[in-house]
Design an enzyme around this catalytic site. Structure first.
Site, PDB file in Angstrom:
ATOM      1  N   GLY A  81      35.286 -20.307  -1.750  1.00  0.00           N
ATOM      2  CA  GLY A  81      34.056 -21.088  -1.652  1.00  0.00           C
ATOM      3  C   GLY A  81      34.339 -22.545  -1.398  1.00  0.00           C
ATOM      4  CG  ASN A  82      31.714 -24.833   0.501  1.00  0.00           C
ATOM      5  OD1 ASN A  82      30.779 -25.443  -0.006  1.00  0.00           O
ATOM      6  ND2 ASN A  82      31.526 -23.842   1.354  1.00  0.00           N
ATOM      7  NE  ARG A  83      36.366 -29.731  -4.700  1.00  0.00           N
ATOM      8  CZ  ARG A  83      36.760 -29.304  -5.899  1.00  0.00           C
ATOM      9  NH1 ARG A  83      35.881 -29.098  -6.858  1.00  0.00           N
ATOM     10  NH2 ARG A  83      38.042 -29.107  -6.137  1.00  0.00           N
ATOM     11  CB  SER A  84      28.113 -27.365  -0.397  1.00  0.00           C
ATOM     12  OG  SER A  84      26.785 -27.749  -0.135  1.00  0.00           O
ATOM     13  CB  ALA A 136      29.455 -26.437   3.024  1.00  0.00           C
TER      14      ALA A 136
END
Ligand code: C5P
Length: 220
Positions: free
Chosen positions: A29-32, A96
């Site tokens: 995943g990512n930090r959005s 994102a």
């Protein structure tokens, strides 16, 4: 802009960050946080638009008067966005989207063993939803992308705008304590015409308002 300048317009906004499943319990995943996308949806609704928000893995309440579609992975986001984009006047890809996903989904949980000190996970490229939207653009439709960059923000932004072919690209700098999960944001709105508008640090609603001002000008 005019406070009700989006009346009669249908807009699609994506928000949050996709999660690419590895096995039933893990993902990449990512930090959005989704805050900027939700601000874009909220401001558009306040200006009179009919808004569909495609939200990936956000922990935010549905904005009033906005139709929310929840998705997990990039492929799910692509399905959801494509199914509403054709009828939209504007699509803003603020999400994102993971550039890559694991090439295989392991149907049962990957176990650690005494033998293996490393665990290779092969990734394959995800489809670029924004670039696909541009190839299917309907007459007069406005397509907007976002780009989060850690360095050479403007150079990367200009190159990305040209590569993706969208009408506007909003670039902002990200990194430690910048933008992700924060209530404020700053950025530069790059237009395919070559125009560039710098938005000073302010609330994510302020940045959203500036983006809708530019979109409204293109729709007019
Ligand atoms: O190439 P990059 O991921 O930096 O581009 C960011 C922009 O492209 C964002 O608007 C994002 O929503 C969109 N994007 C997309 N599909 C992808 C990757 C990014 O629509 N697979």
């Amino acid at each position: 802009g005019d406070p009700r300048d989006l009346v009669g317009r249908h807009v699609v906004v994506s928000a949050g960050g996709t999660r690419e499943p590895i096995d039933p319990v893990r993902f990449i995943g990512n930090r959005s946080s989704g805050l900027q996308g939700y601000a874009l949806a909220r401001v558009a609704a306040a200006r009179g638009a009919k808004v569909t928000l495609v939200a990936a893995n956000t922990a935010l309440p549905d904005p009033a008067g906005v139709s929310v579609v929840r998705v997990g992975s990039a492929l799910e986001m692509r399905e959801a966005v494509q199914s509403v984009a054709a009828a939209a006047d504007v699509v803003v890809m603020a999400a994102a989207v993971a550039d890559f996903r694991p090439s295989v989904f392991q149907g049962s949980k990957i176990k650690k063993t005494d033998k293996n000190e490393t665990l290779p996970i092969e990734l394959v490229k995800n489809p670029d939803i924004l670039a696909e939207l541009v190839t299917r653009r309907t007459p007069g439709q406005v397509i907007v992308g976002f780009a989060a960059e850690t360095d050479d923000v403007l150079d990367h932004g200009r190159a990305k705008l040209a590569r993706k072919g969208c009408d506007l690209l909003v670039v902002n700098q990200v990194g430690e304590n910048l933008t992700f999960g924060a209530p404020d944001n700053a950025g530069v709105i790059l237009a395919a015409t070559g125009a560039e508008r710098e938005i000073p640090r302010g609330s994510k609603d302020q940045l959203a308002s500036a983006v809708w001002d530019e979109i409204a000008a293109l729709l007019a």
